[in-house]
Enzyme design. Structure first.
Site, PDB file in Angstrom:
ATOM      1  N   GLY D 148      45.289  -7.346 -36.602  1.00 22.65           N
ATOM      2  CA  GLY D 148      44.378  -6.402 -35.982  1.00 22.65           C
ATOM      3  C   GLY D 148      44.130  -5.218 -36.900  1.00 22.65           C
ATOM      4  N   CYS D 149      43.026  -4.513 -36.662  1.00 21.18           N
ATOM      5  CA  CYS D 149      42.677  -3.415 -37.565  1.00 21.18           C
ATOM      6  C   CYS D 149      43.678  -2.261 -37.442  1.00 21.18           C
ATOM      7  CB  CYS D 149      41.248  -2.954 -37.321  1.00 21.18           C
ATOM      8  SG  CYS D 149      40.828  -2.605 -35.614  1.00 21.18           S
ATOM      9  N   TYR D 150      44.105  -1.938 -36.223  1.00 25.51           N
ATOM     10  CA  TYR D 150      45.126  -0.895 -36.063  1.00 25.51           C
ATOM     11  C   TYR D 150      46.450  -1.309 -36.702  1.00 25.51           C
ATOM     12  CZ  TYR D 150      42.508   2.087 -32.760  1.00 25.51           C
ATOM     13  OH  TYR D 150      41.615   2.946 -32.160  1.00 25.51           O
ATOM     14  N   THR D 153      46.495  -0.933 -40.428  1.00 23.18           N
ATOM     15  CA  THR D 153      46.633   0.459 -40.859  1.00 23.18           C
ATOM     16  C   THR D 153      48.056   0.961 -40.672  1.00 23.18           C
ATOM     17  OG1 THR D 153      44.467   0.682 -39.769  1.00 23.18           O
ATOM     18  CG2 THR D 153      45.387   2.659 -40.788  1.00 23.18           C
ATOM     19  N   GLY D 318      40.364  -3.982 -42.398  1.00 19.63           N
ATOM     20  CA  GLY D 318      40.932  -4.152 -41.069  1.00 19.63           C
ATOM     21  C   GLY D 318      40.590  -5.479 -40.414  1.00 19.63           C
TER      22      GLY D 318
END
EC number: 1.2.1.38
Lengths: 346, 346, 346, 346
Positions: D148-150, D153, D318
């Site tokens: 996932g993009c979160y 990160t 992401g």
């Protein structure tokens, strides 16, 4: 009976917002409007949104020009209001002086000198009436230190939990996003529209931000013990608004119902601070241009933390609105006078 | 003495703005607040910026609910207000009805049918008091058609030149940019934030835009002859605001001084419409949330045209503010009552 | 075989975009990167998006540093490239010099002096290969004047109609919106993020804009007769992108089909310019960061005008992309080399 | 030799970004492009920025259409890829399947069922090669779960400290802001441009966010012990980008130099992840449209915490960029192939 009011720093964003709200205030008459490098210019050229005062010309910011008014607002760079306030005191002893700058917020001279690098100008009553016991200190005051916009948000977000003894004093973490007006009107490359639109970035990371001691001062008073805060501000692509995400560890044995109830009770009687119904989350748009604060909270049992999300307008409740709310208290006016603006949305 | 006011379409952007302004209006009391698919919901969940009315619950939009108020605002999709107004007339004959929708703006039933494809509901006094002779028609009126936000901008931008006989009736070209609230709250892919931020796009190009006949109607009345307009609206990445660039050919022998003077005289006595000092250009930010209009003009001798740049807030002066300004006239109140908001900037 | 390329003005937006595209270009090797006041700094501190060159240090912009490369890009303030180009000619006679500034665009020395107030530096082949006959002039050229971003948009929007003899030469009206990067990186108050977000404003209204003579030059060449243009630029709240709304009167007897066909034929073989299918409108987002141009047109029979809406990225096709496309032609490379970026959306 | 690639979910933001990057990839040939409700439409109408594929028509998303390609990208709603992947396995056994959705990321079936409420589809190699040991698992893989993009990160922000044993496993707090494309193309009122521009708001506060278990899974693997995370996502007024502020308590006796060194060493050899020079802070704009990640860190001795600020593009590194980077490893191509885009700024 109308009170005469002077506003310094009128070419900046804070000064402009003070004027915007004063124009709508039924109990004041706007007197001197002053600035430094822009003295002599039409206000309409600098603050084109203030149609009612477009043809007023800015005076020089001096104690002489400001004296003789019932109220003086100082919206100056930090370090500039101490000397001016002292001179005003001698020239115009009855004047209520409201400092929207940082000079008179901190109680600790040492903290001031560490973060600002200049002698401490003293401590004035702190213009955040929603904190416990604070409203009384503002009634009839002759000097008011307007809180910073970040501290206003963070203190309102977490004070209820500390006051009620529900939170641990260590490991408070706050991350906040502010609109670009929080950085002022200064001409810096990273504040250009081309740079900020479509972009988010942090600044002052790692404990060095000047608002940290002010946040810790307020939370420590609420807790009755020293509170340590990790605070990280970020810059968001919007002109106004602060959204703070504030988290703290919940003491053992405290359940979610007791947490929620502490916040709801703290603000039940407040006109400007609202704990939203469960399931509704705050947005900065919903408070734009208003003196209102909206917040929501959740207990994360997994992480053992309360998470409070609070939104306000950095220039209104975070600066000029809070200043006028405090002025109302000091002058004996109804606290909400002139502050009935709703948010401007969408 | 306070007037009772009901607002329909309260879940939309126009209805929300009417409520925002009514909350600050000293001579009204807000009665019924109605909606269609959102009836039964808390206003605070739909319009979270209207803190003063957060706990009000929306009623169903019916003539029964709306009747009995001194004033009723209709903020409904076009085609919906004709029948409702008729029913209100019989149930509640003394009520002032103010239609923020399109139904009662056009004088030509043929133009209405061509652009909207439904029977014409009739023509009501046009709520743009700054047009020549228009203010008188609104004083004491019982029915008011609020102009569209684009026509308000375009008519204010060009009417002075046509009234003064300085402009040619052919080859008027207007290009206008609007914020996304002008397109309403409808769930369309091209209105998603991901699509509109950082992007500009046109819509309704080529004469088909429904606001064209309304613009031509007003300019033709000012000119005393049929005026033809090429009008292109564009969507800009901002929530509110209209910036119109309106150009027309200047008649032979008319010089720049005469042009400027026509505009300055037309608005010299107006509280809300401002021709800016030479060298200062309008911006939509400077009128955000206010009922003010700012404009600047230049004569392009090379092209033989006047170019007028005018900015207003599509939801305020372009819709709800103009509606309340007209209400004030109809009720015999001072025209500016409740409309002292300045622009919210930055 | 790789070509060595030097880029001056590398700390600005145009220079940064040239570098961004050169990094992705398979046939070049980036040599000197120069600036003026930022010489000696890391590129990564000034253009943090250019990760591939983050550790390169900027040299001083001098003919000595720039000479010896196969290609030199000049991205300098207007008035600065004339002398530098002359010195490059003597030091480095075989170098292809591509001027992204205004100095060598205008054919009329008189127009240059009127709008820029300095002596005319001369006229170079104009880097807009999609104009009739222009591609041939760029093949093998040793000097190229990159068109302005507004003229690129406006010429591509209207040239087909003038080339085909369908439009009248008088009463051309163009209103265009640009992102803030079009105004460069200069520290001016009206370019601050706080001022531009949520706001639209015009600038240079009334014929005084410096791009007007360049637009008229190109359209007059297409028409074979002098074309007069009323051009108004506006500033939109987005970092990049131009949306031009260009309108002109259609000659008597020309029908809509013939108009559409002229545009479709003009660009049928072009890789970067697209007339969209009927019903689809351009948006600046759809070309962000790419060398593509999208347009749509409509005939407004009522007003007797064609309205063309065209979108491009002011920094890419409007500056750096157009420059590299021209470089490819001059070097004998395939025209699209290194320019296969699609738009970055949403 | 070119690899044939099929992309499902091509009408959404993730699918569109996969296509944008594939168009620029020198070693692939784009085969089937599929969607669900938009099957049969021109890609140019749905993804107007993908000029190179504008005339391609979307097929229906079925295993039959997708089979026979060397690589298949699944960009589907969660819960949809499990069955499709199983059918692909039987129809097209040699195909590399890359799932950009959530279905195959979590190792714990229990966590999946708790947060997603459906049966767990299984666990695939996790496409984040910069995590310790992860690159090797992707080389030659036939199934890849794109993070996932979160989580991408947050894991990149904190993994180095956990891997090096410098951080405590309790009291990790992460607050992240994402652009609106992170919420997808779904038609929800709070995603309208009018609502998101100029506004920040949180969502999924209090531990309920579906990305929390994925973040904890990765950090726990790095730490070698269970890590607990308080994660709060917020929605920022920009189309793309994530800025995460990630903080954790430093173990006693660990000094700032050792902390910095752990991060610098972790990413010294990485092409896409950059610890910025001290004093320079990340911004989402600097990575827009690129596969790069920038971060900065600071030790807050006062609060006893490290604060890491990390920025990436949620759709590129992401989602789609990370997917293609993983594809390159799986296919035996150089890891950076087709990913040389720099950030698009300003």
């Amino acid at each position: 009976m109308s009170h005469t009011v002077a506003v310094s720093g009128a070419s900046g964003y804070a000064g402009g917002e003070v004027l915007r709200l004063l124009i709508a205030h039924p109990e004041v008459e706007i007197g001197a409007i002053t600035a430094h490098s822009n003295a002599g210019e039409r206000l309409g050229a600098l603050q084109p949104h203030l149609h009612a005062l477009a043809d007023r010309v800015l005076s020089e910011t001096t104690a002489e020009v400001l004296s003789g008014h019932d109220v003086v607002f100082l919206a100056l760079p930090h370090g500039a209001s101490g000397a001016l306030a002292a001179e005003l005191e001698s020239r115009s002893p009855g004047t209520l002086v409201i400092d929207a700058g940082a000079d008179h917020r901190l109680e600790s001279a040492q903290a001031w000198e560490q973060f600002y690098g200049s002698p401490h100008a003293g401590t004035w009553p702190y213009g955040l009436p929603e904190l416990p016991g604070q409203r009384r200190q503002l009634e009839g005051a002759s000097r008011i230190a307007v809180p910073g916009c970040y501290p206003t948000t963070c203190l309102l977000a977490l004070a209820p939990g500390f006051t009620a003894g529900l939170l641990e004093a260590q490991d408070v973490v706050i991350v906040a996003a502010t609109g670009t007006s929080g950085a002022g009107k200064s001409l810096k490359p990273h504040l250009l529209g081309s740079e900020v639109m479509g972009s988010m970035s942090p600044y002052g990371v790692g404990g060095g931000h000047r608002h940290t001691p002010e946040i810790e001062q307020g939370l420590s008073q609420a807790a009755g013990e020293p509170v340590t805060v990790s605070f990280t501000p970020t810059l968001a692509p919007m002109p106004r608004g602060i959204l703070a995400t504030a988290t703290a560890r919940i003491k053992p044995g405290v359940d979610a119902g007791r947490v929620r109830s502490a916040w709801e009770q703290a603000y039940a009687a407040e006109a400007f601070v609202h704990v939203l119904p469960e399931g509704q989350w705050p947005s900065t748009q919903s408070v734009l241009g208003s003196n209102h604060v909206v917040m929501q909270l959740a207990v994360d049992a997994h992480a053992g933390r309360v998470i409070v999300s609070a939104a306000l307008d950095n220039l209104t409740k975070g600066t000029a609105g809070g200043a006028i709310q405090s002025m109302n208290l000091a002058l004996g006016l109804a606290e909400q006078t002139g502050l009935n603006q709703q948010g401007t949305a969408p």
